[in-house]
Design a protein around this motif. Sequence first.
Motif, PDB file in Angstrom:
ATOM      1  N   HIS A 440      35.006  50.573  27.331  1.00 20.60           N
ATOM      2  CA  HIS A 440      34.096  50.179  28.406  1.00 20.60           C
ATOM      3  C   HIS A 440      34.712  49.021  29.177  1.00 20.60           C
ATOM      4  O   HIS A 440      35.240  48.098  28.601  1.00 20.60           O
ATOM      5  CB  HIS A 440      32.760  49.746  27.788  1.00 20.60           C
ATOM      6  CG  HIS A 440      31.742  49.335  28.802  1.00 20.60           C
ATOM      7  ND1 HIS A 440      31.025  50.252  29.538  1.00 20.60           N
ATOM      8  CD2 HIS A 440      31.311  48.123  29.203  1.00 20.60           C
ATOM      9  CE1 HIS A 440      30.196  49.614  30.338  1.00 20.60           C
ATOM     10  NE2 HIS A 440      30.350  48.320  30.152  1.00 20.60           N
ATOM     11  N   ALA A 482      28.808  51.910  21.040  1.00 28.39           N
ATOM     12  CA  ALA A 482      28.431  52.629  22.274  1.00 28.39           C
ATOM     13  C   ALA A 482      27.501  53.808  21.979  1.00 28.39           C
ATOM     14  O   ALA A 482      27.118  54.546  22.888  1.00 28.39           O
ATOM     15  CB  ALA A 482      29.682  53.134  22.984  1.00 28.39           C
ATOM     16  N   THR A 485      23.963  53.649  23.827  1.00 26.14           N
ATOM     17  CA  THR A 485      24.063  53.816  25.280  1.00 26.14           C
ATOM     18  C   THR A 485      24.465  55.255  25.601  1.00 26.14           C
ATOM     19  O   THR A 485      24.007  55.820  26.593  1.00 26.14           O
ATOM     20  CB  THR A 485      25.064  52.825  25.917  1.00 26.14           C
ATOM     21  OG1 THR A 485      26.277  52.852  25.175  1.00 26.14           O
ATOM     22  CG2 THR A 485      24.504  51.430  25.949  1.00 26.14           C
ATOM     23  N   THR A 515      28.884  54.370  28.184  1.00 25.06           N
ATOM     24  CA  THR A 515      29.841  53.717  27.294  1.00 25.06           C
ATOM     25  C   THR A 515      29.467  52.286  26.961  1.00 25.06           C
ATOM     26  O   THR A 515      30.132  51.649  26.149  1.00 25.06           O
ATOM     27  CB  THR A 515      31.240  53.710  27.933  1.00 25.06           C
ATOM     28  OG1 THR A 515      31.167  52.913  29.130  1.00 25.06           O
ATOM     29  CG2 THR A 515      31.675  55.115  28.305  1.00 25.06           C
ATOM     30  N   GLY A 516      28.438  51.753  27.576  1.00 25.04           N
ATOM     31  CA  GLY A 516      28.039  50.399  27.224  1.00 25.04           C
ATOM     32  C   GLY A 516      27.276  49.669  28.309  1.00 25.04           C
ATOM     33  O   GLY A 516      27.018  50.199  29.383  1.00 25.04           O
ATOM     34  N   TYR A 527      25.823  45.239  22.474  1.00 23.25           N
ATOM     35  CA  TYR A 527      25.939  46.351  21.526  1.00 23.25           C
ATOM     36  C   TYR A 527      24.568  46.704  20.945  1.00 23.25           C
ATOM     37  O   TYR A 527      24.226  46.249  19.856  1.00 23.25           O
ATOM     38  CB  TYR A 527      26.905  45.987  20.391  1.00 23.25           C
ATOM     39  CG  TYR A 527      28.291  45.645  20.885  1.00 23.25           C
ATOM     40  CD1 TYR A 527      29.014  46.561  21.637  1.00 23.25           C
ATOM     41  CD2 TYR A 527      28.867  44.412  20.587  1.00 23.25           C
ATOM     42  CE1 TYR A 527      30.286  46.250  22.093  1.00 23.25           C
ATOM     43  CE2 TYR A 527      30.143  44.099  21.037  1.00 23.25           C
ATOM     44  CZ  TYR A 527      30.848  45.016  21.793  1.00 23.25           C
ATOM     45  OH  TYR A 527      32.102  44.708  22.241  1.00 23.25           O
TER      46      TYR A 527
END
Length: 552
Positions: A440, A482, A485, A515-516, A527
Amino acid sequence: MKRTRTSTLSFSESEDSDGSTRSSFKRHKYSEPDTESDDIGGFPIKVFVVQAKVSPEEISELISMVEKQKNMRMLELCSIPAEADVIVTGIQMKKRLERHIPWQLARRRAIVNPQWIRDSVEKEQIMPCGDYAALQELHAETAHNCPNPKGCDECRGTSGPDAEVAPSSLSHKARYACQRASPLVCANQSLAEEIDILRRARELEGDAVGTLAYERAVAVIKAYPHVISPSRLESDLARISGIGTKLQVKIAEYLKKGQISEAREILASPRFRSLSEFNTIYGIGPVTARQLYDNGMSTLEHLDSYYGIRAHNPAIEEQADPNIIESRWLSIKGMPEVTIQVGLALRRDLSQKIPREEVCDMHAIVMKGLESLQHGCVSTIVGGYRRGKEESNDVDIVISHQDWRGGGEKIKGLCTKLVKHLYDEGLVTHVMHLSSFRPHNALRTGHWDSLEKALTIFRLPEADGKSRIHRRLDLIFASPEAYWTAVTGWTGSRMFERDLRLWAKDEKGYKFDSTGITRRHDSRLFYPKSEQEVFEILGLEWVDPTLRNTGV
Ligand code: ATP
Ligand code: MG
Ligand code: MN
């Protein structure tokens, strides 16, 4: 998800090969109804009217009948099928009803014809629903689920539990689709579907602005909790952003006639029909569909000749790009690639919807294969399945590892390994796309993918000597940080995702994607350890996956 292979197509100017003229087109958990809470004996009974197959006049009549007995508080209209005790419909066929009410839900409610309302109001008592069953097939369930005026608990259907949906404080007037509750089947489902035809036409014609405008309109309607009437349209709906003057005229037309004339013209247009049909083929997006049509093709048989049996159609052979022939032999790491030819050849399979049970079977067999390669993986079936759809066009699975610290290393490269394994087992037959891992990155703009991802065609093993249907299967591998998300990003629907990114960026100064999450001003990475946490970080109210159906 479709990919367009425009680069492999080249056309010279040409006339319609058949010389024909073409008309162009212009463009809760389902929360169990709280029958016991505030009303002794389960009154008022909540009634949902399915608008399809009931004329606007009849709808008005039914609404006014219910209004008439308001003081008795016997019946009350509601706008969400899942919250209704009784569902009223003119539909008699399972297949048609399923377009409006999930079958699983229909079996847990009393499904009656409109006469039930008339008789109940006239006789001032709840008539036995079984006598008014709209679908013969659901007669027993309808009789069984008929709300008993004495309020007995055993009257409810007994099928398995629904998914958990907490009552929410979401407002349908909120600006972003990710702040609203959008059920699978909404209070104005037929209207939403009619408007979606206008959106489809714009999409196929490459009108990005028009497409987005109509997609937003559909999303607003999907979250609108009341049955729309002319007065509601004027006093309420018209004030919601996304419903402009032009659209109000169309909605008014729908309320009057039960249809929008432009939508009917679109459906009747040969160009729209061909483009729609072409676009159902895996690998053919709107751009390619238009190129093919503009070069004289209008049926899938034409495409068969163009992409396959060329000798039969010398007129278009000359324009053929040799890359297309080549692409038939393309492979991804030794596995056959999905080309337009493959999409055409498998169209009868791939156009069939996947029932929930088969989604589960596919998930189980994929996870069994994965376990043999790497112990301790976790997964969530996402996409339409997670939003509660009875039938999906494909299966989307997000995969990660339970080991929060070391899981990332274990996941790396696993996507390709799993796909090869499934291919060797004869389960994956074709691969459309395999991508590698990129971390990310807060500074990155545009559409990047930094998860490992495989878009494939999959077929369950033969059962009783009979071969199974080819299905589309998307596998998304995320490192543990990840995972949530990715789950959020792949649950959809499209407008929900779009507004989630927009909300994060414009209202919160975050970058969100599958991805984040990154805070823009200091590039801090987050996270989340659950999907609820994704919403919390972004400062959003929780929206259950079954309420993220922003499209029809
Ligand atoms: P159905 O599969 O029944 O047509 P669906 O909502 O699952 O419905 P998909 O095309 O499978 O539709 O997409 C699922 C979700 O995954 C979408 O809502 C979208 O947000 C996300 N998605 C699809 N393709 C991509 C991609 N290439 N990159 C990122 N996200 C994607
Ligand atoms: Mg899907
Ligand atoms: Mn998919």
